[in-house]
Design an enzyme around this catalytic site. Structure first.
Site, PDB file in Angstrom:
ATOM      1  N   LYS A 171       0.884  -1.249   0.132  1.00 25.59           N
ATOM      2  CA  LYS A 171       0.067   0.034  -0.031  1.00 25.59           C
ATOM      3  C   LYS A 171       0.782   1.171   0.039  1.00 25.59           C
ATOM      4  O   LYS A 171       0.462   2.131  -0.799  1.00 25.59           O
ATOM      5  CB  LYS A 171      -0.912  -0.114   1.085  1.00 25.59           C
ATOM      6  CG  LYS A 171      -1.944  -1.093   1.355  1.00 25.59           C
ATOM      7  CD  LYS A 171      -2.753  -1.011   2.572  1.00 25.59           C
ATOM      8  CE  LYS A 171      -1.856  -0.806   3.999  1.00 25.59           C
ATOM      9  NZ  LYS A 171      -1.411  -1.959   4.481  1.00 25.59           N
ATOM     10  N   ARG A 206      -9.351   1.864   9.142  1.00 31.76           N
ATOM     11  CA  ARG A 206      -9.080   0.516   9.462  1.00 31.76           C
ATOM     12  C   ARG A 206      -9.980  -0.442  10.408  1.00 31.76           C
ATOM     13  O   ARG A 206      -9.683  -1.229  10.772  1.00 31.76           O
ATOM     14  CB  ARG A 206      -7.752   0.787  10.482  1.00 31.76           C
ATOM     15  CG  ARG A 206      -6.574   0.413   9.530  1.00 31.76           C
ATOM     16  CD  ARG A 206      -5.202   0.218  10.499  1.00 31.76           C
ATOM     17  NE  ARG A 206      -4.452  -0.316  10.071  1.00 31.76           N
ATOM     18  CZ  ARG A 206      -3.220  -0.217   9.373  1.00 31.76           C
ATOM     19  NH1 ARG A 206      -3.140   1.122   8.746  1.00 31.76           N
ATOM     20  NH2 ARG A 206      -2.087  -0.940   9.207  1.00 31.76           N
ATOM     21  N   ARG A 236      11.510  -6.870   4.936  1.00 32.42           N
ATOM     22  CA  ARG A 236      11.434  -5.405   4.531  1.00 32.42           C
ATOM     23  C   ARG A 236      12.088  -4.525   5.353  1.00 32.42           C
ATOM     24  O   ARG A 236      12.651  -4.687   6.535  1.00 32.42           O
ATOM     25  CB  ARG A 236      10.077  -4.803   4.947  1.00 32.42           C
ATOM     26  CG  ARG A 236       9.997  -3.394   4.721  1.00 32.42           C
ATOM     27  CD  ARG A 236       8.441  -2.765   4.685  1.00 32.42           C
ATOM     28  NE  ARG A 236       7.842  -3.017   6.046  1.00 32.42           N
ATOM     29  CZ  ARG A 236       6.215  -2.772   5.982  1.00 32.42           C
ATOM     30  NH1 ARG A 236       5.707  -2.281   4.911  1.00 32.42           N
ATOM     31  NH2 ARG A 236       5.668  -2.772   7.074  1.00 32.42           N
ATOM     32  N   ARG A 259      11.917  -2.015  10.133  1.00 26.25           N
ATOM     33  CA  ARG A 259      10.772  -1.255  11.154  1.00 26.25           C
ATOM     34  C   ARG A 259      10.363  -2.129  12.339  1.00 26.25           C
ATOM     35  O   ARG A 259      10.332  -3.085  12.295  1.00 26.25           O
ATOM     36  CB  ARG A 259       9.342  -1.158  10.193  1.00 26.25           C
ATOM     37  CG  ARG A 259       9.101   0.310   9.974  1.00 26.25           C
ATOM     38  CD  ARG A 259       8.009   0.151   8.846  1.00 26.25           C
ATOM     39  NE  ARG A 259       6.590  -0.240   9.519  1.00 26.25           N
ATOM     40  CZ  ARG A 259       5.425  -0.321   8.918  1.00 26.25           C
ATOM     41  NH1 ARG A 259       5.376   0.287   7.434  1.00 26.25           N
ATOM     42  NH2 ARG A 259       4.566  -0.799   9.284  1.00 26.25           N
ATOM     43  N   ARG A 278      -0.768  -8.207  13.526  1.00 24.57           N
ATOM     44  CA  ARG A 278      -1.243  -7.163  12.536  1.00 24.57           C
ATOM     45  C   ARG A 278      -2.129  -7.902  11.354  1.00 24.57           C
ATOM     46  O   ARG A 278      -3.013  -7.396  10.978  1.00 24.57           O
ATOM     47  CB  ARG A 278      -0.182  -6.506  11.861  1.00 24.57           C
ATOM     48  CG  ARG A 278       0.488  -5.550  12.589  1.00 24.57           C
ATOM     49  CD  ARG A 278       1.945  -4.993  12.507  1.00 24.57           C
ATOM     50  NE  ARG A 278       2.152  -4.598  11.005  1.00 24.57           N
ATOM     51  CZ  ARG A 278       3.182  -4.721  10.311  1.00 24.57           C
ATOM     52  NH1 ARG A 278       4.397  -5.071  10.725  1.00 24.57           N
ATOM     53  NH2 ARG A 278       3.382  -3.989   8.977  1.00 24.57           N
TER      54      ARG A 278
HETATM   55  P1  ADP Z   1       1.016  -1.728   7.731  1.00 17.88           P
HETATM   56  O1  ADP Z   1      -0.347  -1.439   6.912  1.00 17.88           O
HETATM   57  O2  ADP Z   1       1.988  -2.517   6.921  1.00 17.88           O
HETATM   58  O3  ADP Z   1       0.734  -2.759   8.977  1.00 17.88           O
HETATM   59  P2  ADP Z   1       1.175   1.088   8.614  1.00 17.88           P
HETATM   60  O4  ADP Z   1       2.160   1.954   8.398  1.00 17.88           O
HETATM   61  O5  ADP Z   1      -0.219   1.285   7.693  1.00 17.88           O
HETATM   62  O6  ADP Z   1       1.590  -0.512   8.216  1.00 17.88           O
HETATM   63  O7  ADP Z   1       0.619   1.012   9.940  1.00 17.88           O
HETATM   64  C1  ADP Z   1       1.406   0.777  11.126  1.00 17.88           C
HETATM   65  C2  ADP Z   1       0.921   0.673  12.511  1.00 17.88           C
HETATM   66  O8  ADP Z   1       0.126   1.934  12.690  1.00 17.88           O
HETATM   67  C3  ADP Z   1      -0.426  -0.144  12.493  1.00 17.88           C
HETATM   68  O9  ADP Z   1      -0.243  -1.641  12.814  1.00 17.88           O
HETATM   69  C4  ADP Z   1      -1.140   0.464  13.566  1.00 17.88           C
HETATM   70  O10 ADP Z   1      -0.600   0.402  15.060  1.00 17.88           O
HETATM   71  C5  ADP Z   1      -1.011   1.946  13.658  1.00 17.88           C
HETATM   72  N1  ADP Z   1      -2.089   2.614  12.618  1.00 17.88           N
HETATM   73  C6  ADP Z   1      -1.660   3.017  11.253  1.00 17.88           C
HETATM   74  N2  ADP Z   1      -2.838   3.616  10.933  1.00 17.88           N
HETATM   75  C7  ADP Z   1      -3.951   3.445  11.767  1.00 17.88           C
HETATM   76  C8  ADP Z   1      -5.159   3.634  11.820  1.00 17.88           C
HETATM   77  N3  ADP Z   1      -6.102   4.338  10.949  1.00 17.88           N
HETATM   78  N4  ADP Z   1      -5.856   3.376  13.239  1.00 17.88           N
HETATM   79  C9  ADP Z   1      -5.140   2.694  13.896  1.00 17.88           C
HETATM   80  N5  ADP Z   1      -3.914   2.378  13.997  1.00 17.88           N
HETATM   81  C10 ADP Z   1      -3.240   2.802  13.050  1.00 17.88           C
END
Ligand code: ADP
Ligand code: ZN
Length: 224
Positions: free
Chosen positions: A13, A88, A127, A161, A172
């Site tokens: 994404k 989410r 990654r 990360r 996740r």
């Molecule tokens: P990925 O989709 O690869 O898990 P992201 O960078 O989108 O990685 O998100 C990393 C972390 O940031 C998530 O596991 C969560 O803890 C937090 N996060 C990101 N976006 C949201 C959201 N909309 N609501 C709650 N937590 C979020």
């Protein structure tokens, strides 16, 4: 051009959102990136968020919504935007619908990247992120046998990360199935979803996305 991109963690994404943002000249709004910035600053807000992120749990809605709202109301979103990482869960989706209605920027298309669980695990554990230019790389996808130890683009230091470890990755994926999939279902019901095979190369995936978006949005709207 108001878009959302979905897909399991590691589906690509972030990579695709960046490409879409650059090509179509719309801001890329990544809640994950914005949260990581906040964590880096080390404020009390950031320390709170880090506890959730490091375990692979969702950060509380109030915190994320606050960040999102401030960002999406900025002027540069008038020409469109791509949301990566939001909404989410169903609560965030409901919040987003009413916010976008209020500011008259309805969601027009939702991109869903399809990638199997197997591939996801491989990608997340391999990654690396460049500390300078923030581009993502994968040690398993590198063409040569040589292990890359610095950024192939800018020479910056490559970092893992904090949430890319096996326990957090499993969590996740669970959070994604339980909380985020119902949100995507909602958009399927509204007929907003474009499905894209996320297992091609990043360039191949982008080509598919670009072709479909160019078909849907008329060219004048895109370039001005
Ligand atoms: P990925 O989709 O690869 O898990 P992201 O960078 O989108 O990685 O998100 C990393 C972390 O940031 C998530 O596991 C969560 O803890 C937090 N996060 C990101 N976006 C949201 C959201 N909309 N609501 C709650 N937590 C979020
Ligand atoms: Zn770099």
């Amino acid at each position: 051009m108001n878009l959302i991109i979905f897909g399991p963690p590691g589906a690509g994404k972030g990579t695709q959102a960046k490409k879409i943002s650059e090509y179509f000249n719309i801001p890329n709004i990544s809640t994950g990136d914005m949260l990581r910035e906040v964590v880096k600053k080390g404020t009390s807000f950031g320390r709170k968020a880090e506890k959730y992120i490091s375990k692979g749990n969702l950060v509380p809605d109030e915190l994320v919504i606050k960040i999102l709202k401030k960002r999406i109301k900025r002027k540069d979103c008038n020409k469109g935007f791509i949301l990566d990482g939001f909404p989410r869960n169903i609560k965030q989706q409901k919040y987003l619908s009413s916010l976008l209605e209020e500011i008259e920027k309805p969601i027009e298309q939702v991109i869903n990247l399809i990638v199997t669980d197997e591939e996801i695990k491989k990608r997340l554990l391999g990654r690396r992120v460049c500390s300078e230019c923030k581009k993502n790389f994968n040690i398993y996808q590198s063409n040569s046998d040589e292990k890359i130890d610095k950024c192939p683009v800018c020479g910056g230091k490559l970092m893992i990360r904090g949430d890319d470890n096996i326990e957090t990755v499993k969590n996740r994926l669970n959070v994604y199935s339980e909380q985020t999939k119902p949100v995507i279902e909602h958009y399927y019901k509204k007929n907003f979803v474009i499905e894209i095979d996320g297992e091609n190369s990043p360039e191949g995936v982008f080509k598919d996305i670009k072709n479909i978006l160019e078909d849907i949005f008329d060219k004048d709207q895109i370039c001005c």
